[in-house]
Write a protein that holds these residues in place. Structure first.
Motif, PDB file in Angstrom:
ATOM      1  N   SER A 197      54.982  32.957  34.157  1.00 58.73           N
ATOM      2  CA  SER A 197      54.736  32.390  35.495  1.00 58.73           C
ATOM      3  C   SER A 197      54.188  30.976  35.345  1.00 58.73           C
ATOM      4  CB  SER A 197      53.713  33.243  36.261  1.00 58.73           C
ATOM      5  OG  SER A 197      52.422  33.106  35.686  1.00 58.73           O
ATOM      6  N   GLY A 198      54.087  30.279  36.464  1.00 61.34           N
ATOM      7  CA  GLY A 198      53.472  28.950  36.459  1.00 61.34           C
ATOM      8  C   GLY A 198      51.987  29.023  36.132  1.00 61.34           C
ATOM      9  N   THR A 199      51.336  30.079  36.618  1.00 60.36           N
ATOM     10  CA  THR A 199      49.910  30.254  36.326  1.00 60.36           C
ATOM     11  C   THR A 199      49.707  30.442  34.819  1.00 60.36           C
ATOM     12  OG1 THR A 199      49.780  31.416  38.441  1.00 60.36           O
ATOM     13  CG2 THR A 199      47.853  31.581  36.999  1.00 60.36           C
TER      14      THR A 199
ATOM     15  N   THR B  54      44.977  22.547  46.594  1.00 62.03           N
ATOM     16  CA  THR B  54      46.040  23.029  45.717  1.00 62.03           C
ATOM     17  C   THR B  54      46.219  24.523  45.948  1.00 62.03           C
ATOM     18  OG1 THR B  54      46.813  23.160  43.396  1.00 62.03           O
ATOM     19  CG2 THR B  54      44.450  23.467  43.764  1.00 62.03           C
ATOM     20  N   CYS B  55      47.183  25.098  45.214  1.00 67.23           N
ATOM     21  CA  CYS B  55      47.375  26.545  45.172  1.00 67.23           C
ATOM     22  C   CYS B  55      46.250  27.147  44.309  1.00 67.23           C
ATOM     23  CB  CYS B  55      48.739  26.788  44.540  1.00 67.23           C
ATOM     24  SG  CYS B  55      49.111  28.457  44.076  1.00 67.23           S
TER      25      CYS B  55
ATOM     26  N   ALA C 123      46.262  29.121  42.088  1.00 61.38           N
ATOM     27  CA  ALA C 123      46.671  29.292  40.686  1.00 61.38           C
ATOM     28  C   ALA C 123      46.092  28.222  39.762  1.00 61.38           C
ATOM     29  CB  ALA C 123      48.194  29.259  40.600  1.00 61.38           C
ATOM     30  N   THR C 124      46.015  26.987  40.232  1.00 62.08           N
ATOM     31  CA  THR C 124      45.562  25.889  39.376  1.00 62.08           C
ATOM     32  C   THR C 124      44.150  26.169  38.873  1.00 62.08           C
ATOM     33  OG1 THR C 124      46.738  24.440  40.943  1.00 62.08           O
ATOM     34  CG2 THR C 124      45.414  23.363  39.233  1.00 62.08           C
TER      35      THR C 124
ATOM     36  N   VAL D 221      47.643  17.730  40.145  1.00 58.28           N
ATOM     37  CA  VAL D 221      48.590  18.607  40.839  1.00 58.28           C
ATOM     38  C   VAL D 221      49.525  17.720  41.658  1.00 58.28           C
ATOM     39  CG1 VAL D 221      48.845  20.572  42.392  1.00 58.28           C
ATOM     40  CG2 VAL D 221      46.746  20.327  41.027  1.00 58.28           C
TER      41      VAL D 221
ATOM     42  N   ASP E 216      50.097  19.954  36.579  1.00 58.07           N
ATOM     43  CA  ASP E 216      50.572  21.083  37.368  1.00 58.07           C
ATOM     44  C   ASP E 216      51.775  20.591  38.163  1.00 58.07           C
ATOM     45  OD1 ASP E 216      51.133  23.042  39.202  1.00 58.07           O
ATOM     46  OD2 ASP E 216      49.035  23.581  39.556  1.00 58.07           O
TER      47      ASP E 216
ATOM     48  N   ALA F 256      54.190  22.565  39.261  1.00 56.11           N
ATOM     49  CA  ALA F 256      54.803  23.767  39.845  1.00 56.11           C
ATOM     50  C   ALA F 256      55.644  23.444  41.078  1.00 56.11           C
ATOM     51  CB  ALA F 256      53.720  24.785  40.200  1.00 56.11           C
ATOM     52  N   GLN F 257      55.261  22.363  41.786  1.00 60.39           N
ATOM     53  CA  GLN F 257      56.003  21.993  43.001  1.00 60.39           C
ATOM     54  C   GLN F 257      56.794  20.703  42.795  1.00 60.39           C
ATOM     55  OE1 GLN F 257      53.445  21.969  46.464  1.00 60.39           O
ATOM     56  NE2 GLN F 257      52.579  23.973  45.995  1.00 60.39           N
TER      57      GLN F 257
ATOM     58  N   SER G 210      56.589  26.123  37.614  1.00 59.80           N
ATOM     59  CA  SER G 210      56.721  27.497  38.102  1.00 59.80           C
ATOM     60  C   SER G 210      58.151  27.700  38.581  1.00 59.80           C
ATOM     61  CB  SER G 210      55.764  27.731  39.267  1.00 59.80           C
ATOM     62  OG  SER G 210      56.113  28.919  39.972  1.00 59.80           O
TER      63      SER G 210
ATOM     64  N   LYS H 282      60.208  27.891  44.818  1.00 56.30           N
ATOM     65  CA  LYS H 282      60.006  26.548  44.246  1.00 56.30           C
ATOM     66  C   LYS H 282      61.322  25.771  44.181  1.00 56.30           C
ATOM     67  CE  LYS H 282      55.680  27.303  43.902  1.00 56.30           C
ATOM     68  NZ  LYS H 282      54.642  27.591  42.940  1.00 56.30           N
TER      69      LYS H 282
ATOM     70  N   GLY I 256      58.485  33.379  36.871  1.00 61.74           N
ATOM     71  CA  GLY I 256      58.817  32.660  35.645  1.00 61.74           C
ATOM     72  C   GLY I 256      58.067  31.350  35.611  1.00 61.74           C
TER      73      GLY I 256
HETATM   74  C1  LIG Z   1      53.238  28.082  42.606  1.00 61.55           C
HETATM   75  C2  LIG Z   1      52.155  27.271  42.037  1.00 61.55           C
HETATM   76  C3  LIG Z   1      51.480  27.629  40.864  1.00 61.55           C
HETATM   77  C4  LIG Z   1      51.621  28.953  40.198  1.00 61.55           C
HETATM   78  O1  LIG Z   1      52.884  29.350  39.872  1.00 61.55           O
HETATM   79  P1  LIG Z   1      53.227  30.917  39.753  1.00 61.55           P
HETATM   80  O2  LIG Z   1      54.562  30.886  39.116  1.00 61.55           O
HETATM   81  O3  LIG Z   1      53.240  31.459  41.139  1.00 61.55           O
HETATM   82  O4  LIG Z   1      52.191  31.549  38.901  1.00 61.55           O
HETATM   83  C5  LIG Z   1      50.550  26.754  40.335  1.00 61.55           C
HETATM   84  N1  LIG Z   1      50.267  25.600  40.940  1.00 61.55           N
HETATM   85  C6  LIG Z   1      50.860  25.214  42.088  1.00 61.55           C
HETATM   86  C7  LIG Z   1      50.504  23.898  42.698  1.00 61.55           C
HETATM   87  C8  LIG Z   1      51.815  26.044  42.683  1.00 61.55           C
HETATM   88  O5  LIG Z   1      52.390  25.670  43.829  1.00 61.55           O
END
Ligand SMILES: *Cc1c(COP(=O)(O)O)cnc(C)c1O
Length: 370
Positions: free
Chosen positions: A58-60, A84-85, A87-88, A130, A156, A158-159, A180, A185, A193
């Protein structure tokens, strides 16, 4: 319902190719870390222009594994955004390090370099910028701070598949960047993933070990701090199909964003501002309104699935109250006003015009009758 993101429609657009890829994996008898993952890692690295890509769960996990690879853990501080999300910040705590959240730029919604510099202490080891909503943070200024204080920068992204700053793709030039493939996404799997990219060959090897208990080729654990986080063959095969269509999808996002900007110019909403050195990847089209919640409900009643992605900055979530030693006025104000409008490659310009017309209708309904 016009959805904010529509992974089902994205799948439908490439269904035949994706179904064939899934069948290929099902029949292969290999489901974890084999040819599809290796091929996708190569293809993703090539698309981005980076030397190494390591597929993970995953992104996390990409973020926590990057922190582990750079030996960041207990006693270390990591500077990041609170807008942010979750997850960061969760990833920083997963490795035992201390998140230090700082405020963002009020126009770009990404980390403010001056505030990063002010937050550096003797314990600071890393910065996690981010690239929120697809807007690239100012990587030039952030790298300069990192160089000055000998910090690692783990992006980060992810986006931010497809974003760039000062002509450089996010992820192609830095210590490490984490992507991510969550289904909504810019490059989305049909499950979870993630990917870490780096130009450092030694760190890429460490990351390959850390995603599987620190194993070497003989499955002897050589590195401490390993976890189990692997991209699987099915998702890799699906992502290989999606990657072939990524540039087209990104171009569509950019053109829909342009269309929003033109259609909403007179709306009274605060529209996204692209930072001067940036190329936005348009993961989300986020506007601001003083009547955000009323507008949200109005749009939802009209079949428009607008969303508030971040109702609270991280330090105001109950589970992260321990970070709230300082107030972050910009992040706190932004969270009261932000609204994500539908934006995904299966949308048409007519959909954008429908959303804009309903926003106009709402604005008119708010004018007091006197
Ligand atoms: C989606 C996201 C993540 C985490 O990704 P996952 O694949 O959902 O674990 C981390 N940081 C940001 C900014 C995100 O948008």
């Amino acid at each position: 319902m016009l959805l904010c993101a529509d992974p089902k429609a994205d799948y439908a657009a490439q269904a035949a190719e994706i179904n064939a890829a899934i069948q290929r994996v099902l029949k292969s008898g290999h489901y974890i870390l084999r040819e599809e993952v290796a091929a996708f890692e190569r293809e993703f690295a090539q698309w981005l222009g980076v030397a190494h890509a390591v597929g993970v769960g995953s992104g996390t996990d990409a973020l926590q594994l990057a922190l582990r690879a750079w030996n960041i853990g207990y006693g270390d501080e990591v500077i990041t955004a609170a807008h942010t999300c979750t997850a960061t910040v969760a990833a920083i705590e997963m490795v035992g390090a201390t998140p230090v959240v700082v405020d963002v730029n009020p126009h770009y919604y990404t980390l403010d370099p001056d505030r990063i510099a002010a937050a550096v202490t003797a314990r600071t080891k890393a910065i996690i910028p981010v690239h929120l909503y697809g807007q690239p943070a100012d990587t030039t200024a952030i790298s300069a701070i990192a160089d000055r204080h000998n910090l690692v920068v783990i992006h980060d992204a992810a986006q931010a598949h497809g974003a760039s700053c000062a002509g450089k793709r996010i992820g192609a030039h830095e210590d490490a960047a984490c992507f991510s493939f969550y289904p909504t996404k810019n490059l989305g799997a049909l499950g979870d993933g993630g990917m870490i990219v780096t130009n450092d060959a030694n760190q890429a090897l460490r990351l390959r070990a850390l995603r599987q208990y620190g194993w070497n080729e003989e499955r002897t654990s050589e590195l401490r701090g390993g976890i189990n986080s692997r991209l699987d063959e099915l998702q890799a095969a699906i992502l290989r199909v999606k990657l072939k269509h990524l540039e087209t999808a990104l171009a569509k996002r950019a053109s829909l964003a342009d269309h929003y900007a033109a259609s909403l110019a007179e709306s009274g909403l605060v529209l996204p501002t692209v930072q001067p050195k940036g190329k936005h990847a348009w993961h989300l089209y986020v506007v601001r309104s003083k009547q955000r919640d009323q507008l949200l409900h109005y749009l939802r009643d009209q079949g428009i699935g607008a969303l508030v992605h971040y109702r609270h900055p991280i330090h105001l979530h109950p589970a992260y109250a321990h970070l709230g030693h300082s107030r972050l006025p910009i992040s706190e104000a932004i969270c009261q006003e932000i609204l994500s409008l539908p934006l995904h490659p299966a949308m048409s310009e007519a959909d954008v015009e429908y959303v804009a017309a309903k926003i106009q209708e709402f604005a008119v309904s708010q004018i007091p009758v006197s």
